[in-house]
Design a protein around this motif. Structure first.
Motif, PDB file in Angstrom:
ATOM      1  N   GLY A 138      12.638  -3.689 -11.460  1.00 54.65           N
ATOM      2  CA  GLY A 138      11.211  -3.816 -11.299  1.00 54.65           C
ATOM      3  C   GLY A 138      10.551  -2.701 -10.513  1.00 54.65           C
ATOM      4  N   ILE A 139       9.736  -3.086  -9.529  1.00 58.67           N
ATOM      5  CA  ILE A 139       8.980  -2.116  -8.753  1.00 58.67           C
ATOM      6  C   ILE A 139       9.892  -1.142  -8.017  1.00 58.67           C
ATOM      7  CG2 ILE A 139       8.841  -3.590  -6.706  1.00 58.67           C
ATOM      8  CD1 ILE A 139       6.102  -1.215  -8.054  1.00 58.67           C
ATOM      9  N   ASN A 140      11.090  -1.588  -7.635  1.00 53.90           N
ATOM     10  CA  ASN A 140      12.003  -0.688  -6.919  1.00 53.90           C
ATOM     11  C   ASN A 140      12.481   0.450  -7.821  1.00 53.90           C
ATOM     12  OD1 ASN A 140      11.815  -2.058  -4.513  1.00 53.90           O
ATOM     13  ND2 ASN A 140      13.558  -3.392  -4.935  1.00 53.90           N
ATOM     14  N   THR A 141      12.658   0.165  -9.102  1.00 51.93           N
ATOM     15  CA  THR A 141      13.034   1.219 -10.041  1.00 51.93           C
ATOM     16  C   THR A 141      11.948   2.282 -10.102  1.00 51.93           C
ATOM     17  OG1 THR A 141      14.270  -0.375 -11.393  1.00 51.93           O
ATOM     18  CG2 THR A 141      13.679   1.709 -12.434  1.00 51.93           C
ATOM     19  N   ILE A 142      10.696   1.838 -10.253  1.00 52.40           N
ATOM     20  CA  ILE A 142       9.582   2.775 -10.339  1.00 52.40           C
ATOM     21  C   ILE A 142       9.416   3.539  -9.035  1.00 52.40           C
ATOM     22  CG2 ILE A 142       7.135   3.022 -10.880  1.00 52.40           C
ATOM     23  CD1 ILE A 142       8.869   1.910 -13.142  1.00 52.40           C
ATOM     24  N   ALA A 143       9.521   2.837  -7.900  1.00 47.78           N
ATOM     25  CA  ALA A 143       9.350   3.484  -6.594  1.00 47.78           C
ATOM     26  C   ALA A 143      10.389   4.578  -6.380  1.00 47.78           C
ATOM     27  CB  ALA A 143       9.429   2.446  -5.480  1.00 47.78           C
ATOM     28  N   LEU A 144      11.641   4.315  -6.775  1.00 47.25           N
ATOM     29  CA  LEU A 144      12.693   5.309  -6.573  1.00 47.25           C
ATOM     30  C   LEU A 144      12.604   6.445  -7.586  1.00 47.25           C
ATOM     31  CD1 LEU A 144      15.690   3.017  -5.573  1.00 47.25           C
ATOM     32  CD2 LEU A 144      14.144   4.336  -4.107  1.00 47.25           C
ATOM     33  N   GLU A 175       0.816  -1.212   0.000  1.00 45.24           N
ATOM     34  CA  GLU A 175       0.000   0.000   0.000  1.00 45.24           C
ATOM     35  C   GLU A 175       0.849   1.261   0.000  1.00 45.24           C
ATOM     36  OE1 GLU A 175      -2.449  -0.611   3.385  1.00 45.24           O
ATOM     37  OE2 GLU A 175      -3.922  -1.845   2.317  1.00 45.24           O
ATOM     38  N   ARG A 176       1.952   1.255   0.768  1.00 44.97           N
ATOM     39  CA  ARG A 176       2.790   2.448   0.851  1.00 44.97           C
ATOM     40  C   ARG A 176       3.469   2.742  -0.476  1.00 44.97           C
ATOM     41  NH1 ARG A 176       6.594   1.246   5.790  1.00 44.97           N
ATOM     42  NH2 ARG A 176       7.582   3.200   5.111  1.00 44.97           N
ATOM     43  N   ILE A 177       4.020   1.718  -1.115  1.00 49.88           N
ATOM     44  CA  ILE A 177       4.687   1.937  -2.398  1.00 49.88           C
ATOM     45  C   ILE A 177       3.675   2.304  -3.470  1.00 49.88           C
ATOM     46  CG2 ILE A 177       5.917   0.754  -4.264  1.00 49.88           C
ATOM     47  CD1 ILE A 177       7.658  -0.552  -2.202  1.00 49.88           C
ATOM     48  N   THR A 178       2.535   1.628  -3.492  1.00 49.93           N
ATOM     49  CA  THR A 178       1.498   1.954  -4.469  1.00 49.93           C
ATOM     50  C   THR A 178       1.033   3.394  -4.299  1.00 49.93           C
ATOM     51  OG1 THR A 178       0.737  -0.333  -4.655  1.00 49.93           O
ATOM     52  CG2 THR A 178      -0.835   1.383  -5.268  1.00 49.93           C
ATOM     53  N   ARG A 225      -5.444   2.013  -7.591  1.00 44.99           N
ATOM     54  CA  ARG A 225      -6.234   2.257  -6.386  1.00 44.99           C
ATOM     55  C   ARG A 225      -7.169   1.105  -6.054  1.00 44.99           C
ATOM     56  NH1 ARG A 225      -6.933   8.564  -8.081  1.00 44.99           N
ATOM     57  NH2 ARG A 225      -5.096   9.334  -6.965  1.00 44.99           N
ATOM     58  N   ASN A 226      -7.521   0.311  -7.059  1.00 46.40           N
ATOM     59  CA  ASN A 226      -8.381  -0.847  -6.804  1.00 46.40           C
ATOM     60  C   ASN A 226      -7.598  -2.047  -6.289  1.00 46.40           C
ATOM     61  OD1 ASN A 226     -10.667   0.509  -7.602  1.00 46.40           O
ATOM     62  ND2 ASN A 226     -10.707  -0.356  -9.671  1.00 46.40           N
ATOM     63  N   ASP A 227      -6.299  -2.044  -6.509  1.00 42.74           N
ATOM     64  CA  ASP A 227      -5.494  -3.219  -6.166  1.00 42.74           C
ATOM     65  C   ASP A 227      -4.082  -2.766  -5.814  1.00 42.74           C
ATOM     66  OD1 ASP A 227      -4.043  -5.566  -6.019  1.00 42.74           O
ATOM     67  OD2 ASP A 227      -4.723  -6.361  -7.947  1.00 42.74           O
ATOM     68  N   ALA A 228      -3.718  -2.862  -4.527  1.00 44.28           N
ATOM     69  CA  ALA A 228      -2.408  -2.394  -4.071  1.00 44.28           C
ATOM     70  C   ALA A 228      -1.259  -3.197  -4.660  1.00 44.28           C
ATOM     71  CB  ALA A 228      -2.339  -2.436  -2.543  1.00 44.28           C
ATOM     72  N   ARG A 229      -1.536  -4.389  -5.177  1.00 42.28           N
ATOM     73  CA  ARG A 229      -0.470  -5.205  -5.746  1.00 42.28           C
ATOM     74  C   ARG A 229      -0.365  -5.068  -7.264  1.00 42.28           C
ATOM     75  NH1 ARG A 229      -0.076 -10.977  -2.663  1.00 42.28           N
ATOM     76  NH2 ARG A 229       1.553 -11.145  -4.236  1.00 42.28           N
ATOM     77  N   ALA A 230      -1.258  -4.305  -7.877  1.00 46.43           N
ATOM     78  CA  ALA A 230      -1.293  -4.213  -9.336  1.00 46.43           C
ATOM     79  C   ALA A 230       0.006  -3.662  -9.909  1.00 46.43           C
ATOM     80  CB  ALA A 230      -2.477  -3.350  -9.776  1.00 46.43           C
ATOM     81  N   ILE A 231       0.553  -2.602  -9.302  1.00 44.93           N
ATOM     82  CA  ILE A 231       1.772  -2.004  -9.837  1.00 44.93           C
ATOM     83  C   ILE A 231       2.953  -2.951  -9.672  1.00 44.93           C
ATOM     84  CG2 ILE A 231       2.321  -0.786  -7.680  1.00 44.93           C
ATOM     85  CD1 ILE A 231       2.957   0.444 -11.307  1.00 44.93           C
ATOM     86  N   PHE A 232       2.930  -3.789  -8.638  1.00 45.50           N
ATOM     87  CA  PHE A 232       3.983  -4.789  -8.462  1.00 45.50           C
ATOM     88  C   PHE A 232       3.946  -5.790  -9.612  1.00 45.50           C
ATOM     89  CE2 PHE A 232       3.742  -2.894  -4.379  1.00 45.50           C
ATOM     90  CZ  PHE A 232       4.907  -3.176  -3.686  1.00 45.50           C
ATOM     91  N   THR A 233       2.743  -6.259  -9.952  1.00 42.41           N
ATOM     92  CA  THR A 233       2.601  -7.204 -11.054  1.00 42.41           C
ATOM     93  C   THR A 233       3.015  -6.576 -12.376  1.00 42.41           C
ATOM     94  OG1 THR A 233       0.805  -8.389  -9.947  1.00 42.41           O
ATOM     95  CG2 THR A 233       0.963  -8.640 -12.331  1.00 42.41           C
ATOM     96  N   ALA A 234       2.557  -5.345 -12.641  1.00 46.62           N
ATOM     97  CA  ALA A 234       2.904  -4.673 -13.887  1.00 46.62           C
ATOM     98  C   ALA A 234       4.407  -4.447 -14.000  1.00 46.62           C
ATOM     99  CB  ALA A 234       2.156  -3.340 -13.988  1.00 46.62           C
ATOM    100  N   ALA A 235       5.026  -4.022 -12.903  1.00 46.51           N
ATOM    101  CA  ALA A 235       6.467  -3.774 -12.923  1.00 46.51           C
ATOM    102  C   ALA A 235       7.250  -5.061 -13.139  1.00 46.51           C
ATOM    103  CB  ALA A 235       6.899  -3.119 -11.616  1.00 46.51           C
ATOM    104  N   ALA A 236       6.797  -6.149 -12.505  1.00 50.34           N
ATOM    105  CA  ALA A 236       7.485  -7.425 -12.669  1.00 50.34           C
ATOM    106  C   ALA A 236       7.342  -7.947 -14.093  1.00 50.34           C
ATOM    107  CB  ALA A 236       6.939  -8.450 -11.673  1.00 50.34           C
ATOM    108  N   GLN A 237       6.155  -7.806 -14.673  1.00 50.71           N
ATOM    109  CA  GLN A 237       5.949  -8.241 -16.052  1.00 50.71           C
ATOM    110  C   GLN A 237       6.777  -7.407 -17.021  1.00 50.71           C
ATOM    111  OE1 GLN A 237       4.423 -10.776 -17.277  1.00 50.71           O
ATOM    112  NE2 GLN A 237       2.928 -11.496 -15.793  1.00 50.71           N
ATOM    113  N   ALA A 238       6.875  -6.103 -16.751  1.00 48.77           N
ATOM    114  CA  ALA A 238       7.685  -5.230 -17.600  1.00 48.77           C
ATOM    115  C   ALA A 238       9.164  -5.582 -17.491  1.00 48.77           C
ATOM    116  CB  ALA A 238       7.454  -3.765 -17.215  1.00 48.77           C
TER     117      ALA A 238
END
Length: 294
Positions: free
Chosen positions: A53-59, A11-14, A266-279
């Motif tokens: 992945g998600i860490n790149t986007i988060a930073l 939730e925090r990263i999203t 906003r509908n799914d806190a894990r969605a950006i994790f999945t998208a980043a991993a797939q990318a």
């Protein structure tokens, strides 16, 4: 780490990424839009390796929100080991690593919706600080790579994929039925880097083919799968542009997706994790096809 704390990491990263997307929506400047310099890809101060992945986007999102010009990050202890001191009152950004069978892996390699359910996976959040937040550290000079060298490198990279690219018309797209990419003529782009950045986006779509990454998002995202696939392509292009030293700039034709991306997040806190991993998986697949790949 408890289930509640794990959910808090998601939730925090999203929330950080969603806020960065919303903040840039006016001129469609997303957290993954970078200038193509060598400092565009976040790297760790100790290992020198880029985050994934998600860490790149988060930073990227954290740097955009705070106005940091450096891409170098590290934990409090890592900065101390370098003889630097995080300034009092500085706020950390959050990155995630996965603990799997006593090993820890970068979050870019996990949470793609296809992880082995038999493995015990725990998400661990770590606070990191940017080089702009510390004292006593002088970053090394970055090598200046001329634009001509970056473009030549991009040309070789995409040529090695064997993807069919046909130029013509005014619209860039990937056509699954023909398994080919359509792009406007090279001369129609404002500069060569814009051409390759657009090609990177469409090439990420191309990797979703069953004979490549076999990316299928309907089961994960349902009616929002189209928006999710566009987000995967945006992130995949951003990863490739950072790797190739190309600018990843706003594309006005993608402005319509901003609202749908925010809805997905906003509908799914894990969605950006999945998208980043797939990318990240798509980018890795393309890198593995290079003749100079290790």
């Amino acid at each position: 780490m408890t289930q509640d704390s794990r959910q808090s990491v998601y939730e925090r990263i999203t929330a950080t990424i969603a806020a960065a997307i919303e903040a840039g929506a006016g001129d469609f400047r997303m957290p993954w839009h970078t200038d193509g310099t060598m400092s565009a890809h976040p790297v760790n101060i100790t290992t020198g390796k880029p985050y994934r992945g998600i860490n790149t986007i988060a930073l990227w999102a954290a740097a955009q929100g705070a106005g940091y010009g450096s891409a170098i990050w590290g934990t409090y202890r890592q900065w101390a080991a370098c003889g630097a001191q995080v300034r009092r009152g500085e706020k950390a950004a959050l990155v995630v690593f996965w603990k799997i069978d006593e090993r820890e892996e970068d979050a870019g390699d996990m949470d793609d919706g296809q992880s082995d359910p038999r493995r015990r996976v725990l998400a661990r959040g770590y606070p990191v600080f940017n080089a702009a937040q510390v004292e006593g550290y002088t970053p090394p000079p970055l090598p200046a790579l001329p634009a001509s060298a970056r473009i030549a490198h991009a040309e070789r990279f995409f040529a090695a994929l064997g993807v069919t690219v046909r130029e013509g018309g005014t619209r860039a797209c990937y056509i699954p039925a023909r398994d080919e990419i359509r792009l406007p003529p090279f001369a129609a782009f404002r500069d060569p880097i814009a051409y390759y950045a657009t090609l990177a986006h469409e090439a990420t779509h191309w990797t979703g083919h069953p004979d490549r990454c076999a990316r299928e998002l309907k089961g994960r995202f349902g009616s929002e799968s189209y928006a999710a696939e566009e987000l995967v392509a945006e992130l995949g292009a951003a990863y490739l542009c950072a790797d190739l030293g190309l600018a990843c700039e706003p594309r006005p034709d993608h402005a319509a997706y901003v609202a749908s991306w925010l809805t997905v997040l906003r509908n799914d806190a894990r969605a950006i994790f999945t998208a980043a991993a797939q990318a990240q998986r798509a980018a890795d697949w393309m890198h593995a096809r290079q003749p100079f790949a290790a």
